[in-house]
Design an enzyme around this catalytic site. Structure first.
Site, mmCIF file in Angstrom:
data_model
loop_
_atom_site.group_PDB
_atom_site.id
_atom_site.type_symbol
_atom_site.label_atom_id
_atom_site.label_comp_id
_atom_site.label_asym_id
_atom_site.label_seq_id
_atom_site.Cartn_x
_atom_site.Cartn_y
_atom_site.Cartn_z
ATOM 1 C CG ASP A 161 -11.499 -6.566 5.920
ATOM 2 O OD1 ASP A 161 -10.725 -7.426 6.374
ATOM 3 O OD2 ASP A 161 -12.721 -6.608 6.110
ATOM 4 C CG ASP A 189 -15.158 -0.113 7.990
ATOM 5 O OD1 ASP A 189 -15.185 0.979 7.378
ATOM 6 O OD2 ASP A 189 -14.851 -1.197 7.452
ATOM 7 C CD GLU A 196 -19.033 5.265 1.007
ATOM 8 O OE1 GLU A 196 -18.400 4.728 1.938
ATOM 9 O OE2 GLU A 196 -19.454 4.644 0.020
ATOM 10 C CG HIS A 236 -14.328 3.033 2.536
ATOM 11 N ND1 HIS A 236 -14.901 2.253 3.510
ATOM 12 C CD2 HIS A 236 -14.239 4.282 3.047
ATOM 13 C CE1 HIS A 236 -15.151 3.008 4.571
ATOM 14 N NE2 HIS A 236 -14.759 4.254 4.315
ATOM 15 N N GLY A 237 -12.190 0.299 0.096
ATOM 16 C CA GLY A 237 -11.989 -0.682 -0.976
ATOM 17 C C GLY A 237 -10.599 -0.586 -1.572
ATOM 18 C CG ASN A 261 -11.114 2.225 5.077
ATOM 19 O OD1 ASN A 261 -10.407 3.023 5.659
ATOM 20 N ND2 ASN A 261 -12.422 2.195 5.201
#
Ligand code: G3H
Ligand code: 13P
Ligand code: ZN
Length: 310
Positions: free
Chosen positions: A256, A82, A134, A211-212, A254
């Site tokens: 986390d 990542d 990205e 992402h995020g 993603n």
């Protein structure tokens, strides 16, 4: 059962209108919690390791834990780097047996981003490893990922097409309004679905990555607040928006922060209820269960990837 690349997973996800969860891993309990959830849901799965995770756990431990997870679960799993910030770390991970790497040169000017990304693609593809890159920049602050709001920018659809063609990447992370961490929106949450739609139309069949994408679920923020330090103003991406993105070419989502919140809430609760405990298994066990619960919820209710394991 094996470590696999994401190629087949993304093809099926794109056609099926669902997304594969890419969950960040830092230690054994997190890996086991995720694996138990994926096993229960028979879901395709990506485990991803950040530079910060490699530094925390040391690369060899995470690699061996993921190998154990493959053997123990009987699942096909993608092991992904990542936010690799340069060629060197991507090369190291390819050499270490990762099946997928992300080169994140999104902070560099367009031509530089292309140059570095191409270099990684050449090396990775020669070793049978796939590459995510990205274009555009997400805001947000985590350990090794730190972008201020003023430096963030959304992905330009025409540049995305040129970027994909010139680099030969296998998937593209786009910026449409998500950001890393627990503070994603100041006011009403909003993603630029119009932009996503244009990118999807210009790159038909090409896997996009979000992402995020943690949702920072209020019940977990409340639990963290109830049993410990406050997390004021935390706000994530509403889950219905993620489901919508998964139907529009986003094949990898993603997550986390939601795992961090679930784990922290469980540990804080344990210590409030059992202040005298000092056996780590007593609080890491519930933390692992909390990870499992969160991941199972995501797979079943958000990503739509139940019963998709290869
Ligand atoms: O996007 C970043 C991931 O959440 C990893 O965060 O750099 O704190 O390990 P980290
Ligand atoms: P969150 O901080 O929203 O969980 O995003 C994680 C991520 O994008 C990892 O690359
Ligand atoms: Zn990220």
């Amino acid at each position: 059962m094996a470590l696999v690349t994401s190629t087949e997973m993304f093809k099926k996800a794109y056609e099926g209108g669902y997304a594969i969860g890419a969950f960040n891993v830092n230690n054994m309990e997190i890996i086991q919690g995720i694996i138990e959830a994926a096993k229960a849901e028979k879901s395709a799965l990506i485990l991803q390791v950040s530079a910060g995770a490699r530094k925390y756990a040391s690369p060899i431990y995470l690699k061996k834990l993921v190998e154990a997870a493959v053997q123990d679960s009987g699942l096909d799993i993608v092991l992904h780097l990542d936010h690799g910030e340069n060629f060197e770390i991507c090369k190291q991970c390819v050499d270490d047996g990762f099946t997928s790497v992300m080169i994140d040169a999104s902070h560099l000017p367009f031509e530089e981003n292309i140059r570095v990304t191409k270099e990684v693609v050449e090396y990775a593809h020669a070793h049978g490893v796939v590459v995510e890159a990205e274009l555009g920049r997400l805001a947000g602050v985590e350990d090794a990922v730190n972008v201020s709001e003023k430096d963030a920018s959304f992905t330009d659809p025409d540049q995305a097409v040129e970027f994909v063609e010139r680099t030969g990447i296998d998937s593209l992370a786009i910026a449409i309004g998500t950001s890393h961490g627990a503070y994603k929106f100041k006011g009403e949450p909003r993603l630029d679905f119009e932009r996503l739609d244009i990118i999807t139309k210009k790159l038909p069949g090409f896997p996009l990555v979000l992402h995020g994408a943690s949702s920072v679920l209020p019940e977990f923020v409340e639990l963290c607040n109830k049993y410990g330090g406050e997390i004021p103003g935390a706000q994530g991406v509403p889950e219905d928006m993620l489901r919508k993105a998964a139907k529009s070419g986003v094949c990898k989502i993603n997550i986390d922060t939601d795992l961090r919140l679930a784990m922290t809430a469980a540990i804080r609760k344990h210590f409030v209820e059992h202040p005298g405990d000092f056996d780590p298994r007593k609080y890491l066990g519930p933390a692992r269960e909390a990870i499992k619960g969160m991941v199972q919820h995501k797979i079943r209710n958000v990503l739509g990837s139940s019963n998709t394991s290869l």
